[in-house]
Design an enzyme around this catalytic site. Sequence first.
Site: not given
Length: 311
Positions: A124, A98, A54
């Site tokens: 997200d 994460q 990422k």
Amino acid sequence: MPARLLDGTAIADEIRAEVQPRVAAFTAKAGRPPGLGIVLVGDDPASDIYVRTKVKSAGESGLRADLHRLPASTSLDELLAIVERLNKSEAHDGILVQSPLPASMGAEAERRVFDAVQPNKDVDGFHPLNVGRLVQNRPTLTAGTPSGVIEILERSGIPIAGRHAVVIGRSDIVGKPMAMLLLHRNATVTICHSRTQNLPAIAREADILVAAIGRPAFVTKEFVKPGAVVIDVGTSRVDDKALVERLYASGSKRRDVFEKRGSLLMGDVHPDVADVAGALTPVPGGVGPLTIVMLLRNTVIAAEQRWSESR
Ligand code: NAP
């Protein structure tokens, strides 16, 4: 006839190319690039790879990406304090923590952290406010993986409206938002899970079958109506030699990869499904590349929105 392979890498490249001028335009007007703050807690090797990919991908697209690495011993309060700092940061438009968090943080940790991310930086799409907006089909930041699946379908010319879509998996990050996105595109949606009875028969009714389970090769031919579109979200790292030998012929590309690396990235869909399905996403190279690029796109959207709100 073998299934048409839906090339996620090519579609992700296409989207990346569309995002690039938006990144340049934002950077020119704001005097800084769109910024993404990523937080990784602990040393889970898979998470480490995801996060590095990422960061690299964001950098290549001209975004600023800052990675905060924290030891597994970090307390929930310490993590929440970092999220709060990123919430307040002018330079960061998107925040990503994460998943999974270390088990030692407690069962509710993930929810507490996702709830703490400011909704307009929630790239997200996990914050309950953004999930609510998604359910009501309002514009919002939507989870990357299911949005990526929609991009694959739409950009491959696969009709969704009026089709029967079956989603196997009901997680907050894939299954549920996937079902909503398909529903808002007028599919008739069935959601299946570990307690679903007669799963193969229900799956066999699908024109579009999405597998988001996390069990390698679970979806066999008997789950698939001939000609159906099969989207394989699953990604499991498999080091079981017997399983790999059962699934892939000696001398095949996949066997070669396994022999070289000692493990194989596998989806939820059995390789034989390619003989029945009309179209299929491969693993790797299917949904995975879309997840990353949708994160970048969400960061640019968040940056643009914050910029216009601040004027
Ligand atoms: P998850 O939270 O573990 O959810 C798995 C879902 O599968 C659950 O809803 C579970 O049902 C269902 N399930 C498990 N066993 C089943 C069975 N035997 N029959 C029917 N349903 C079953 O996983 P996730 O986070 O949604 O991820 C799913 C997979 O996608 C994983 O392999 C993950 O690595 C992968 N993934 C890939 C990407 C990508 O970019 N390609 C992104 C995210 C996730 P219950 O709810 O009843 O337990």
